[in-house]
Write a protein that holds these residues in place. Structure first.
Motif, PDB file in Angstrom:
ATOM      1  N   ALA A   2      -7.280   9.991   4.076  1.00 40.23           N
ATOM      2  CA  ALA A   2      -6.114   9.110   4.085  1.00 40.23           C
ATOM      3  C   ALA A   2      -5.643   8.868   5.512  1.00 40.23           C
ATOM      4  O   ALA A   2      -5.745   9.734   6.373  1.00 40.23           O
ATOM      5  CB  ALA A   2      -5.000   9.740   3.253  1.00 40.23           C
ATOM      6  N   ARG A  30      -2.350  13.729  10.227  1.00 43.23           N
ATOM      7  CA  ARG A  30      -1.606  13.540   8.981  1.00 43.23           C
ATOM      8  C   ARG A  30      -0.353  12.686   9.166  1.00 43.23           C
ATOM      9  O   ARG A  30       0.059  11.961   8.257  1.00 43.23           O
ATOM     10  CB  ARG A  30      -1.223  14.903   8.397  1.00 43.23           C
ATOM     11  N   ASP A  53       5.835   3.664   7.534  1.00 42.14           N
ATOM     12  CA  ASP A  53       5.892   4.196   6.171  1.00 42.14           C
ATOM     13  C   ASP A  53       7.219   4.897   5.936  1.00 42.14           C
ATOM     14  O   ASP A  53       7.808   4.794   4.853  1.00 42.14           O
ATOM     15  CB  ASP A  53       4.743   5.189   5.934  1.00 42.14           C
ATOM     16  N   GLU A 120       4.526  13.481   3.694  1.00 42.49           N
ATOM     17  CA  GLU A 120       3.382  12.994   2.905  1.00 42.49           C
ATOM     18  C   GLU A 120       3.788  12.762   1.450  1.00 42.49           C
ATOM     19  O   GLU A 120       3.333  11.794   0.816  1.00 42.49           O
ATOM     20  CB  GLU A 120       2.234  14.001   2.984  1.00 42.49           C
ATOM     21  N   GLY A 124       3.844   9.200  -0.554  1.00 45.43           N
ATOM     22  CA  GLY A 124       3.151   9.071  -1.830  1.00 45.43           C
ATOM     23  C   GLY A 124       4.046   8.625  -2.970  1.00 45.43           C
ATOM     24  O   GLY A 124       3.602   8.560  -4.118  1.00 45.43           O
TER      25      GLY A 124
END
Length: 218
Positions: A2, A30, A53, A120, A124
């Protein structure tokens, strides 16, 4: 594999920004910091341009409110999820943050590994809250579900803001209120700013007048 979570950092303290940048640099595979800002105007320009993000945001930005910025970013860049990173370990701030559109609320004592894992999870699609606050939030929700509301709830005051207002009406100073509620004076001041906004007043005298006029406290 990812792609790294793309993050913009927003905090009015240069030392905090540098510390977060250094902490997250060890997890570059990450999480990748793509920008930093210290106040709302530059943060808004950065986020709307870079479309990260996640926006990692402090509750207080000098004289400005991170909660207000969160609301603005939620409208201007809805795909960028906001996570608050704060020193304020009061569950009422969490409720305010979530109402403002945030996807998470973490405390600044979080370590690098935990912070990356939480970012993370938010990327998600999850909503995250620091575990030390989750239990207190659950208790507050349970009280609401039992119909145990508090004076000023109809005006949008949280339970903590109602407690602060009741002590204000009782004539206590900010320092005395902080001691009674086991909060810092800065936290009390932040609660006062928020309840002034909700009561549509400019100062403590006007807030007391509204509370007495509406019979919130006798």
């Amino acid at each position: 594999m990812a792609a790294p979570v793309r993050v913009v950092l927003v905090d009015d303290h240069a030392m905090i920004l540098a510390g977060l940048q250094a902490m997250l640099s060890g997890f570059s595979g990450r999480v990748r910091v793509i920008g930093q800002a210290a106040e709302p105007a530059s943060a808004t320009r950065l986020v709307t341009t870079l479309r990260p993000d996640i926006v990692l945001l402090d509750v207080r930005l000098g004289a400005h409110s991170g909660l207000d910025l969160c609301r603005s970013l939620s409208a201007a860049a809805p795909a960028s999820r906001v996570v608050f990173l704060s020193v304020y370990d009061d569950e009422q701030y969490v409720f305010e943050a979530l109402r403002a559109g945030a996807a998470g609320y973490l405390l600044k004592r979080v370590d690098g590994i935990e912070l990356v894992r939480r970012l993370e999870e938010v990327a998600g699609g999850e909503t995250v809250v620091d575990p030390t606050l989750a239990g207190r939030m659950a208790a507050s929700v349970a009280r609401l579900n039992r119909g145990e509301f508090w004076p000023g709830a109809h005006r949008g005051l949280t339970q903590r803001e109602s407690e602060v207002l009741s002590l204000l009406v009782g004539g206590l100073s900010n320092r005395a209120i902080a001691g009674r509620l086991h909060l810092s004076e800065e936290t009390v001041k932040s609660h006062l700013r928020t309840l002034y906004r909700k009561l549509e007043v400019a100062d403590r005298a006007a807030a007391i007048a509204v509370a007495l006029r509406e019979g919130l406290f006798r």
